[in-house]
Structure formats: structure tokens, C-alpha cells
Design a protein around this motif. Structure first.
Motif, PDB file in Angstrom:
ATOM      1  N   MET A   1       0.837  -1.447  -0.287  1.00 35.20           N
ATOM      2  CA  MET A   1      -0.018   0.060  -0.529  1.00 35.20           C
ATOM      3  C   MET A   1       0.775   1.321  -0.272  1.00 35.20           C
ATOM      4  O   MET A   1       2.120   1.530   0.191  1.00 35.20           O
ATOM      5  CB  MET A   1      -1.021   0.392   1.220  1.00 35.20           C
ATOM      6  N   ALA A   2       0.248   2.698  -0.748  1.00 28.70           N
ATOM      7  CA  ALA A   2       0.990   3.581  -0.578  1.00 28.70           C
ATOM      8  C   ALA A   2       0.320   4.644  -0.651  1.00 28.70           C
ATOM      9  O   ALA A   2      -0.765   4.718  -0.773  1.00 28.70           O
ATOM     10  CB  ALA A   2       2.032   3.178  -1.902  1.00 28.70           C
ATOM     11  N   SER A   3       0.626   5.631   0.013  1.00 31.12           N
ATOM     12  CA  SER A   3       0.717   7.127  -0.199  1.00 31.12           C
ATOM     13  C   SER A   3       0.340   7.357  -1.719  1.00 31.12           C
ATOM     14  O   SER A   3       1.311   6.948  -3.133  1.00 31.12           O
ATOM     15  CB  SER A   3       0.992   8.743   0.552  1.00 31.12           C
ATOM     16  N   LEU A   4      -0.441   8.682  -2.016  1.00 27.10           N
ATOM     17  CA  LEU A   4       0.012   9.313  -3.725  1.00 27.10           C
ATOM     18  C   LEU A   4       0.057  10.422  -3.342  1.00 27.10           C
ATOM     19  O   LEU A   4      -1.141  10.927  -3.079  1.00 27.10           O
ATOM     20  CB  LEU A   4      -1.980   8.724  -4.278  1.00 27.10           C
ATOM     21  N   SER A   5       1.064  11.106  -4.138  1.00 26.23           N
ATOM     22  CA  SER A   5       1.378  12.946  -4.814  1.00 26.23           C
ATOM     23  C   SER A   5       1.144  12.457  -5.655  1.00 26.23           C
ATOM     24  O   SER A   5       1.309  12.139  -6.850  1.00 26.23           O
ATOM     25  CB  SER A   5       2.210  13.125  -3.912  1.00 26.23           C
ATOM     26  N   LEU A   6      -0.058  14.138  -6.738  1.00 22.26           N
ATOM     27  CA  LEU A   6      -0.269  14.731  -7.708  1.00 22.26           C
ATOM     28  C   LEU A   6       0.413  16.095  -7.514  1.00 22.26           C
ATOM     29  O   LEU A   6       0.020  17.205  -6.319  1.00 22.26           O
ATOM     30  CB  LEU A   6      -1.932  14.971  -8.013  1.00 22.26           C
ATOM     31  N   ARG A   7       1.208  16.778  -8.101  1.00 19.60           N
ATOM     32  CA  ARG A   7       2.354  17.407  -7.615  1.00 19.60           C
ATOM     33  C   ARG A   7       2.152  18.368  -8.834  1.00 19.60           C
ATOM     34  O   ARG A   7       2.976  18.340  -9.530  1.00 19.60           O
ATOM     35  CB  ARG A   7       3.188  17.418  -7.130  1.00 19.60           C
ATOM     36  N   ASN A   8       1.232  19.750  -8.634  1.00 26.91           N
ATOM     37  CA  ASN A   8       0.813  20.655  -9.870  1.00 26.91           C
ATOM     38  C   ASN A   8       1.219  19.672 -11.846  1.00 26.91           C
ATOM     39  O   ASN A   8       2.070  20.669 -12.567  1.00 26.91           O
ATOM     40  CB  ASN A   8       2.319  21.528  -9.843  1.00 26.91           C
ATOM     41  N   VAL A   9      -0.064  18.723 -11.638  1.00 28.51           N
ATOM     42  CA  VAL A   9      -0.520  18.331 -12.661  1.00 28.51           C
ATOM     43  C   VAL A   9      -1.030  18.937 -13.385  1.00 28.51           C
ATOM     44  O   VAL A   9      -1.804  19.214 -13.599  1.00 28.51           O
ATOM     45  CB  VAL A   9      -0.606  16.899 -12.090  1.00 28.51           C
ATOM     46  N   VAL A  10       0.073  18.863 -14.852  1.00 32.88           N
ATOM     47  CA  VAL A  10      -0.420  19.426 -16.366  1.00 32.88           C
ATOM     48  C   VAL A  10      -0.501  18.713 -16.952  1.00 32.88           C
ATOM     49  O   VAL A  10       0.511  17.599 -16.608  1.00 32.88           O
ATOM     50  CB  VAL A  10       0.427  20.932 -16.717  1.00 32.88           C
ATOM     51  N   LYS A  11      -1.815  18.748 -17.677  1.00 30.83           N
ATOM     52  CA  LYS A  11      -1.570  17.811 -19.067  1.00 30.83           C
ATOM     53  C   LYS A  11      -2.636  18.358 -20.349  1.00 30.83           C
ATOM     54  O   LYS A  11      -3.438  20.001 -20.617  1.00 30.83           O
ATOM     55  CB  LYS A  11      -3.270  17.310 -18.521  1.00 30.83           C
ATOM     56  N   ARG A  12      -1.831  18.335 -21.554  1.00 32.13           N
ATOM     57  CA  ARG A  12      -2.081  19.293 -22.847  1.00 32.13           C
ATOM     58  C   ARG A  12      -1.568  18.531 -23.495  1.00 32.13           C
ATOM     59  O   ARG A  12      -1.543  17.382 -23.795  1.00 32.13           O
ATOM     60  CB  ARG A  12      -0.876  20.406 -22.815  1.00 32.13           C
ATOM     61  N   TYR A  13      -3.009  18.720 -24.406  1.00 32.32           N
ATOM     62  CA  TYR A  13      -3.207  17.504 -25.567  1.00 32.32           C
ATOM     63  C   TYR A  13      -2.389  18.554 -27.408  1.00 32.32           C
ATOM     64  O   TYR A  13      -2.518  19.959 -27.026  1.00 32.32           O
ATOM     65  CB  TYR A  13      -4.356  17.319 -26.196  1.00 32.32           C
ATOM     66  N   GLY A  14      -1.832  18.213 -27.639  1.00 29.37           N
ATOM     67  CA  GLY A  14      -1.011  18.841 -28.636  1.00 29.37           C
ATOM     68  C   GLY A  14      -0.140  19.581 -28.371  1.00 29.37           C
ATOM     69  O   GLY A  14       0.560  19.167 -27.163  1.00 29.37           O
ATOM     70  N   HIS A  15       0.812  20.433 -29.122  1.00 23.62           N
ATOM     71  CA  HIS A  15       2.406  21.275 -28.820  1.00 23.62           C
ATOM     72  C   HIS A  15       2.076  22.386 -29.485  1.00 23.62           C
ATOM     73  O   HIS A  15       0.917  22.608 -30.174  1.00 23.62           O
ATOM     74  CB  HIS A  15       2.786  19.838 -29.819  1.00 23.62           C
ATOM     75  N   GLY A  16       2.403  22.995 -28.575  1.00 26.54           N
ATOM     76  CA  GLY A  16       2.610  24.760 -29.805  1.00 26.54           C
ATOM     77  C   GLY A  16       0.817  25.518 -29.188  1.00 26.54           C
ATOM     78  O   GLY A  16       1.039  25.280 -28.415  1.00 26.54           O
ATOM     79  N   PRO A  17       1.091  26.873 -30.516  1.00 25.37           N
ATOM     80  CA  PRO A  17      -0.097  27.669 -29.849  1.00 25.37           C
ATOM     81  C   PRO A  17      -1.307  26.806 -29.992  1.00 25.37           C
ATOM     82  O   PRO A  17      -2.191  27.139 -29.274  1.00 25.37           O
ATOM     83  CB  PRO A  17       0.293  28.557 -30.841  1.00 25.37           C
ATOM     84  N   LYS A  18      -1.086  25.549 -30.536  1.00 24.62           N
ATOM     85  CA  LYS A  18      -2.560  24.914 -31.065  1.00 24.62           C
ATOM     86  C   LYS A  18      -2.434  23.996 -29.506  1.00 24.62           C
ATOM     87  O   LYS A  18      -3.722  23.495 -29.309  1.00 24.62           O
ATOM     88  CB  LYS A  18      -2.456  23.727 -32.157  1.00 24.62           C
ATOM     89  N   ALA A  19      -1.907  23.743 -28.746  1.00 22.29           N
ATOM     90  CA  ALA A  19      -1.764  22.786 -28.130  1.00 22.29           C
ATOM     91  C   ALA A  19      -3.296  22.834 -26.648  1.00 22.29           C
ATOM     92  O   ALA A  19      -3.723  23.788 -26.868  1.00 22.29           O
ATOM     93  CB  ALA A  19      -0.826  23.071 -26.531  1.00 22.29           C
ATOM     94  N   ASN A  20      -3.939  21.578 -26.527  1.00 19.28           N
ATOM     95  CA  ASN A  20      -5.393  22.650 -25.948  1.00 19.28           C
ATOM     96  C   ASN A  20      -5.026  21.752 -23.737  1.00 19.28           C
ATOM     97  O   ASN A  20      -4.471  20.332 -23.542  1.00 19.28           O
ATOM     98  CB  ASN A  20      -6.557  21.544 -26.382  1.00 19.28           C
ATOM     99  N   GLN A  21      -4.476  22.699 -23.257  1.00 19.36           N
ATOM    100  CA  GLN A  21      -4.461  22.195 -21.533  1.00 19.36           C
ATOM    101  C   GLN A  21      -6.204  21.692 -21.417  1.00 19.36           C
ATOM    102  O   GLN A  21      -7.172  23.346 -21.167  1.00 19.36           O
ATOM    103  CB  GLN A  21      -3.807  23.228 -21.007  1.00 19.36           C
TER     104      GLN A  21
END
Ligand SMILES: Nc1ncnc2c1ncn2[C@@H]1O[C@H](COP(=O)(O)OP(=O)(O)O)[C@@H](O)[C@H]1O
Ligand SMILES: [Mg+2]
Length: 340
Positions: A1-21
């Protein structure tokens, strides 16, 4: 068993100016053995967050740690997690036993160990008498339990559930909720459970993360989220019917929104003068849909108390200790509520 840490988690689909955060810096420290529900409307990023924990989606920024191990770069199989999906396809030609044993067979565990682990999981899930059956010979609820069994036998560090109850009818959903609670009590495995259903969230969560458009609006116990919602979004998403949000009620300060839940309005001889539109009978209670000036207001009236009819006027008084105040521009909670 374990703890779980999410630290400033970001997700973008795609890259550059067209990226969708789609995930905007989520922070959460989850203790070993906690049952956490991620709740929010469709499209707010719940599955994306879960899939990043599972390793099924790349993390665009920030860090995810299981125990003391940062898992950003680890393959799903190396993360020691098990996931239950909404569409939990079982292998139709395999018995319940073989469905549950499949992952362990692939992992080349010894036969005796597989037998023991499947038997133990089957016992917990009350599937012991069904181990020889094929999925088509099971009810929907039983199939769902087999899908959970498949996850349990892995004895993972973390359980991930993505709307696993959505395909069940209301009664079965309520039953399965209770089973999941029992399961968690007996196994105490750190769990992340995703749902769009706030009732499911309130009943299952030890703590819940309320998501809105990729932002974490609030992280707290069901009591905290219900009694001190961090924003108008949380106030109107949690609780059914939602909290009344009023900008023009008597005494509301300019630039503020006053919040009051339908169950915290008392009908009496004085107070706000409201016009009744419709009255809904819901067994133990009635919901009065009314208007205070030009703003809609829902009042909950307990069984037994006299209920108004549509077209009538009603006097209601908000309980002073149950008022909430929010900033009208940001929607964020203001510490001291305005007193009308
Ligand atoms: N593979 C993808 N490519 C681009 N956008 C995606 C992809 N998967 C999800 N999204 C977008 O990310 C957002 C969050 O989706 P999701 O995590 O599935 O929401 P939820 O599970 O809360 O319904 C949505 O706007 C969705 O359209
Ligand atoms: Mg989803």
C-alpha cells in the motif's frame, strides 16, 4: 500500500500554440489507504487525471508519486496500480475464475498462488459460488464484481476506478456502492474513484476532489465540501437540488453572491416574500420552485408541514448560520457571509 502525490500536474493535448490544456496544475496529497473521489461534470478532466496516474496518458507537467517513487516515466505495468473501467469487458469465453486469474497467469505467478488469490477475492466479493460460470450467465452486478475481482487479485498499491457504476441501474448502483465501501474497509487500499454523480461522491468519499474545467475547485471531506463550498461552482454542483445563489436578495452586498441551501430556508410569518411557481412532491419532502424578485429560489419543505400551491406567495427566512457568501466576479467563497 502507498500514499499518492499529485504535484502541480498539468495535461496538454497537442503541442505549441494549438495545444489544448485540459488539466491546470492539480495538487493533492493522498494518504496511504484513503478513498478519494474525483467528481465533476463530463469533460472536466477526471478520466485524464486518472489515466495519468495509471500511466495511460503522458504527464505534460508536474509530478505524480506513488509512495516515495516518482512514476512520471514508468510504464503502467511498473506502477503497481489496478484500474476498473466503466466498460469492463470480461472475456466471454472464459469462466469467472479464469477472468479473475488472467492477469496473474500473464504475470506467470505460480498456480497455487493464483488459486489462493482468486479464492480470497471471490470470497470478499461473494463470487465463490460463481467461479465456474461464464460472464453471460451472470447479472450485470455480478459481472461488475468480477471486474473488481480482477483488480483485487493484483493486490495493487493503488486502485483506480473510472465511473465503474455508470452502467448499472439505480438500485444496483446503490448496492454496489455499499460493496465498494465494504471492500475498502477490508482491504484499505489507496483508491481514486471517478464519478460525475455527486451523490456517489458524497456517499463514497473519505475526501473528494471537485473538478471544474481542468481546475481543482476544492479538496475536502464531504462535510467540508457541503458545508463550506469553496466556490459557487462547488455550491451548485454538490447537493441536490443545488444551493440557491442570489445576487439581488435583501441585504446582499454589491459584488457579492449570497448562497443558501433549499433545506436551510424556513417558511414562516415573515421573511422574504416569494412567488411560488411549482411544487414537486418527492415522498418525504416537497420542493417549492419559487421566485424572489426575478431570481429563482428553491425551498425544501419537510413531509407533514403545509405546502403552498403554485401561484401563491410564501414567506421564507434563511437561517443566519447557514448563509454563504461568494465574490460575484471570481465566484470564490468569502470567509464572513453577509447578513441580510
Ligand atoms: N486524446 C485526447 N485528445 C484531445 N483531447 C482530449 C483527449 N482526451 C480527452 N480530451 C479532452 O480533455 C478534456 C477532458 O476529458 P476527460 O478527462 O475525458 O473528461 P471527463 O472524464 O471528466 O469526462 C475534454 O475536453 C476532452 O475533450
Ligand atoms: Mg471520463
Amino acid at each position: 500500500m502507498a500514499s499518492l502525490s499529485l504535484r502541480n500536474v498539468v495535461k496538454r493535448y497537442g503541442h505549441g500554440p494549438k495545444a489544448n490544456q485540459v488539466i491546470h496544475g492539480v495538487n493533492a496529497e493522498i494518504a496511504d489507504g484513503e478513498f478519494i473521489v474525483i467528481v465533476g461534470p463530463s469533460g472536466c478532466g477526471k478520466s485524464t487525471l486518472l489515466r495519468m496516474v495509471a500511466g495511460l496518458e503522458e504527464i505534460s507537467g508536474g509530478e505524480i508519486a506513488i509512495g516515495s517513487r516518482v512514476v512520471n516515466q514508468l510504464e503502467p505495468a511498473e506502477r503497481d496500480i489496478a484500474m476498473v473501467f466503466q466498460n469492463y469487458a470480461l472475456y466471454p469465453h472464459m469462466s469467472v475464475f479464469d477472468n479473475m486469474a488472467y492477469g496473474l497467469k500473464i504475470a506467470k505467478r505460480p498456480r497455487d498462488e493464483i488459486r489462493a488469490r482468486v479464492d480470497k477475492a471471490a470470497k470478499i466479493l461473494e463470487l465463490s459460488h460463481l467461479l465456474e460460470r461464464k460472464p453471460r450467465e451472470l447479472s450485470g452486478g455480478q459481472r461488475q464484481r468480477v471486474a473488481m475481482g480482477r483488480a483485487i487479485v493484483r493486490q495493487p498499491q493503488v486502485f483506480l476506478f473510472d465511473e465503474p457504476l455508470s452502467n448499472l441501474d439505480a438500485k444496483l448502483r446503490a448496492q454496489t456502492r455499499i460493496e465498494i465501501q465494504k471492500l475498502h474497509r477490508s482491504l484499505s487500499i489507496t483508491s481514486l474513484f471517478v464519478t460525475h454523480d455527486q451523490v456517489e461522491a458524497m456517499t463514497l468519499a473519505q475526501r473528494m476532489i471537485v473538478m471544474n474545467a481542468g481546475h481543482m475547485e476544492q479538496f475536502g471531506t464531504p462535510e467540508e465540501v457541503y458545508h463550506t463550498p469553496a466556490s459557487t461552482f462547488v455550491a451548485s454542483f454538490i447537493g441536490s437540488p443545488p444551493m440557491n445563489l442570489l445576487q439581488h436578495a435583501p441585504g446582499v452586498a454589491p459584488g457579492q453572491i449570497l448562497g443558501i441551501r433549499p433545506e436551510h430556508l424556513d417558511v414562516g410569518p415573515d421573511g422574504w416574500d416569494v412567488a411560488v411557481d411549482t411544487v414537486e412532491l418527492l415522498g418525504a419532502e416537497r420542493l417549492v420552485y419559487a421566485r424572489l424578485g426575478d431570481e429563482p429560489l428553491i425551498v425544501r419543505i419537510e413531509e407533514g408541514a403545509p405546502a403552498p400551491r403554485s401561484g401563491e406567495r410564501l414567506r421564507v427566512r434563511p437561517r443566519p448560520d447557514r448563509l454563504h457568501a461568494f465574490d460575484a466576479a471570481s465566484g470564490k467563497r468569502i470567509a464572513a457571509p453577509a447578513q441580510p
